[in-house]
Design a protein around this motif. Structure first.
Motif, PDB file in Angstrom:
ATOM      1  N   GLU A 204      86.945  81.906  49.212  1.00  0.00           N
ATOM      2  CA  GLU A 204      87.658  80.400  48.309  1.00  0.00           C
ATOM      3  C   GLU A 204      85.741  81.218  47.377  1.00  0.00           C
ATOM      4  O   GLU A 204      87.156  80.163  46.043  1.00  0.00           O
TER       5      GLU A 204
ATOM      6  N   HIS B 205      91.033  78.824  43.818  1.00  0.00           N
ATOM      7  CA  HIS B 205      90.223  77.964  44.710  1.00  0.00           C
ATOM      8  C   HIS B 205      91.375  76.938  45.026  1.00  0.00           C
ATOM      9  O   HIS B 205      91.001  76.627  46.236  1.00  0.00           O
TER      10      HIS B 205
ATOM     11  N   LEU C  45      93.731  76.355  47.967  1.00  0.00           N
ATOM     12  CA  LEU C  45      93.331  76.311  49.584  1.00  0.00           C
ATOM     13  C   LEU C  45      93.223  75.771  50.297  1.00  0.00           C
ATOM     14  O   LEU C  45      92.782  74.765  51.174  1.00  0.00           O
TER      15      LEU C  45
ATOM     16  N   TRP D 219      97.048  77.074  51.620  1.00  0.00           N
ATOM     17  CA  TRP D 219      96.170  76.346  52.181  1.00  0.00           C
ATOM     18  C   TRP D 219      96.109  76.524  53.812  1.00  0.00           C
ATOM     19  O   TRP D 219      95.774  76.367  54.993  1.00  0.00           O
TER      20      TRP D 219
END
Length: 163
Positions: A32, A46, A49, A118
């Protein structure tokens, strides 16, 4: 083979995951962080995610989008970020099993063949972290088995609970 990405003037090493449960949490934090440093159109990657990022993506990655439309511009950015993070995940996976997670996600949906980053992170998290409810029940069972003996100091019980 280098696992370093260069963005503008910065260079970031993509963390590698060995597929072990005990290293998964550290991998996810480092991954991350690497995605936070990876910029696409001036925005960190990020966010893709997180599960809620799915709402930013179009339902079909081959949909024609208009960059001048503000909603479409957000979808275009999310697509670019997701593509970058999916590529980073391919580099990060150090085992066949890890790479299999990426490939399964890419093959999951024929109208979204890039996959969604994700979902891979969620898969790792679900596989490597115990379910909180199960952990809570196991802990409750262990606590119920601990008995304070007559004349025993309650502080000793608290120390045993802490262990």
């Amino acid at each position: 083979m280098s696992n370093t990405i260069t963005t503008n003037q910065t260079s970031t090493t993509i963390p590698r995951w060995d597929g072990k449960k005990e290293t998964a949490e550290v991998f996810m934090y480092k991954f991350e962080a690497a995605c936070t440093l990876k910029m696409v159109d001036g925005e960190p990657c990020h966010k893709v995610l997180r599960e809620e990022s799915e709402t930013q993506l179009p339902t079909d990655e081959n949909t024609t989008l208009d960059e001048s439309d503000p909603d479409d511009a957000k979808k275009i950015l999310a697509l670019k970020q997701n593509e970058q993070v999916m590529a980073m995940l391919m580099i990060a996976m150090h085992t066949k099993e890890g790479m299999s997670k990426v490939m399964q996600e890419m093959n999951r949906n024929p109208i979204f063949q890039t996959g969604q980053a994700w979902r891979i992170i969620k898969s790792i998290r679900d596989e490597c972290r115990p379910d909180d409810h199960i952990s809570e029940m196991e802990l409750e069972t262990e606590v119920n088995e601990i008995k304070l003996k007559k004349g025993e100091d309650p502080n000793v019980l608290l120390e045993r609970l802490a262990d």
